[in-house]
Design an enzyme around this catalytic site. Structure first.
Site, mmCIF file in Angstrom:
data_model
loop_
_atom_site.group_PDB
_atom_site.id
_atom_site.type_symbol
_atom_site.label_atom_id
_atom_site.label_comp_id
_atom_site.label_asym_id
_atom_site.label_seq_id
_atom_site.Cartn_x
_atom_site.Cartn_y
_atom_site.Cartn_z
ATOM 1 N N SER A 278 45.183 45.585 31.183
ATOM 2 C CA SER A 278 44.951 46.258 32.458
ATOM 3 C C SER A 278 45.590 47.636 32.381
ATOM 4 O O SER A 278 46.641 47.803 31.760
ATOM 5 C CB SER A 278 45.588 45.444 33.576
ATOM 6 O OG SER A 278 45.871 46.269 34.675
ATOM 7 N N LYS A 284 49.018 41.948 31.776
ATOM 8 C CA LYS A 284 47.717 41.267 31.792
ATOM 9 C C LYS A 284 46.960 41.266 30.474
ATOM 10 O O LYS A 284 47.010 42.220 29.713
ATOM 11 C CB LYS A 284 46.837 41.884 32.879
ATOM 12 C CG LYS A 284 47.371 41.524 34.247
ATOM 13 C CD LYS A 284 46.334 41.534 35.309
ATOM 14 C CE LYS A 284 45.259 40.529 35.097
ATOM 15 N NZ LYS A 284 44.231 40.706 36.121
ATOM 16 N N GLU A 291 33.717 37.316 30.559
ATOM 17 C CA GLU A 291 33.278 37.800 31.879
ATOM 18 C C GLU A 291 31.986 38.600 31.766
ATOM 19 O O GLU A 291 31.079 38.467 32.584
ATOM 20 C CB GLU A 291 34.352 38.695 32.511
ATOM 21 C CG GLU A 291 35.549 37.924 33.049
ATOM 22 C CD GLU A 291 36.621 38.883 33.548
ATOM 23 O OE1 GLU A 291 36.914 38.859 34.739
ATOM 24 O OE2 GLU A 291 37.159 39.677 32.755
#
Ligand code: ARG
Length: 463
Positions: A278, A284, A291
């Site tokens: 991130s 993260k 996804e």
């Protein structure tokens, strides 16, 4: 700008806006090598049938070869005023070999030509898709072998249900992709039909030899009806349908990987090389690859709806609407291939957290069915057994314990049929290995499934 090839009956020049609006060259230039291969076969056939001379055929074939090299090398000039790839190649042939080029389009129309090109393109892409899926199946079998006896909770309604082997899980996806392979293989039979010789829609007055063209281009079948041949796009609909179902499978696997890699599950860790960070939260590690596979699925469904809607209610035979088949077909191919590819590369690198899976499988009363089955074996009807165990679960939940953590006395308060041997039944090992019914999760079943899969793959790879 080159002169158009169909201006004979026109008195006005095409509006620039219309040229841009009707042009498909940006999209269909992808078909150039098939268009040239088809034209070369067409020339050979025309020569064999004595429709053109040997000398003309040689000139045309050499010219087409030169054009292919130009396009291969990126030296070819594309121009919207020439509509599509067929017009570009024919016009360039005129520049290369002069008047003889005018003979190439004898006994042919762009209507059968475009159908031919797309079929040749799609049979290659379909075979390629099957190859990739077979590789993905191999990866799944390998994963099943490596994780042969890892246990995790199986879910229904995303609630822990019963323990299953992780290898059984991977083999479930193996089954799904096997069906995809069958669908693509089946669809290939209907793609692999040679439409050339149908001309505009009614066939041709020339004594053509369609069987010869088909043999040159390696088509096992020739279209039987010229009207159908230029209007049929079923084979594209079928391919995109098969692709949509395959994307459903990939998206379900994606969803699973996304869930499993969350801290809440902690079942797997994605390889660093297939995850992203991130820009704001340093801790993260995001599952962007699954996804995106999940997200791209919707675009393939969109392509399916587009092509179905485009073909719906079209009168026979060819209509220009059908030019819009290519953006959706190419769009689907361009999504499906890399989606399969990233999974082939990523899956072998998954870190499996055996411990977390195992722990999850032992919490949440996953052995309740086994206890009910135990009671049934003592002579109690299943529904009654279900009721007893339900009460035991409520009692244990209240005590913050699992069924197998209750004492024999506690268990017997729900049914006097329960004996010491119940505890053996409630272990993970027994929960897995007693499920020997055909297709069940018992280790011996999964081993047999893996063996059968390996044999199937070996024959597929050989064949
Ligand atoms: N570019 C056209 C297509 O993709 C080729 C066929 C054109 N035929 C015609 N009669 N205008 O469908």
């Amino acid at each position: 700008m080159s002169e158009k090839l169909w201006t004979g009956r026109f008195t006005e020049k095409t509006d620039r806006l219309v040229e841009d609006f009707t042009s498909s060259i940006d999209i269909d230039k992808r078909l150039y090598s098939y268009d040239i291969e088809g034209s070369i076969a067409h020339c050979r056939m025309l020569e064999k049938a004595s429709i053109i001379s040997e000398e003309d055929a040689t000139t045309l074939i050499e010219g087409l070869g030169l054009i292919k090299r130009e396009i291969d090398r990126g030296e070819f000039q594309f121009d919207n005023s020439l509509e599509d790839i067929h017009m570009h190649i024919e016009t360039r042939l005129m520049e290369k070999v002069g008047k003889t080029a005018q003979k190439l389009h004898t006994a042919r129309s762009r209507n059968d030509q475009v159908a031919l090109d797309v079929r040749m393109y799609l049979r290659d892409e379909t075979s390629d898709t099957v190859k990739r899926l077979v590789m993905l199946k191999t990866v799944l079998v390998d994963l099943a072998k490596i994780n042969i006896d890892v246990v995790l909770p199986g879910y229904t309604h995303l609630q822990r249900a019963q323990p299953v082997l992780l290898s059984h899980y991977f083999m479930a996806y193996y089954e799904m992709f096997s069906r995809d392979v069958e669908r693509f293989d089946d669809c290939l039979k209907r793609i692999n039909v040679m439409p050339l010789g149908s001309a505009a829609l009614a066939g041709t007055t020339y004594p053509i030899d369609r069987a010869y063209t088909a043999s040159l281009l390696d088509f096992p079948k020739i279209s039987a009806n010229s009207i159908d041949a230029v209007s049929d796009r079923d084979f594209i609909i079928e391919f995109i349908s098969a692709a949509s179902i395959c994307m459903v499978h990939l998206s379900r696997m994606s969803e699973e990987l996304i869930l499993w890699s969350s801290s809440e599950f902690g079942f797997i860790e994605l390889p660093d090389s297939f995850a992203t960070g991130s820009s704001i939260m340093p801790q993260k590690k995001n599952p962007d690859v699954p996804e995106l596979v999940r997200g791209k699925t919707g675009r393939v469904f969109g392509d399916l709806v587009s092509i179905l809607t485009m073909m719906k209610s079209l009168p026979l035979s060819y209509n220009r609407d059908m030019q819009e088949d290519k953006p959706v077909l190419f769009g689907t191919v361009d999504i499906l291939k890399p989606c399969i590819e990233v999974y082939i590369k990523m899956l072998p690198k998954l870190k499996i957290n055996t411990e977390a899976m195992n722990t999850a499988a032992t919490r949440g009363f996953l052995n309740a069915t086994d206890m009910a089955d135990y009671l049934v074996s003592t002579g109690i009807p299943f529904r009654q057994a279900h009721g007893c165990v339900g009460e035991a679960v409520a009692y244990a939940a209240n005590k913050k314990k699992e069924l197998h953590e209750l004492t024999l006395e506690e268990l017997q308060s729900f049914s006097s049929h329960i004996k010491q041997d119940v505890f053996k039944i409630l272990t993970l090992d027994q929960m897995i290995n007693r499920r020997k019914s055909l297709g069940g999760t018992a280790l011996e079943n999964v081993k047999a499934a893996i063996k059968a899969a390996e044999e199937e793959l070996a024959s597929k790879i050989k064949g």
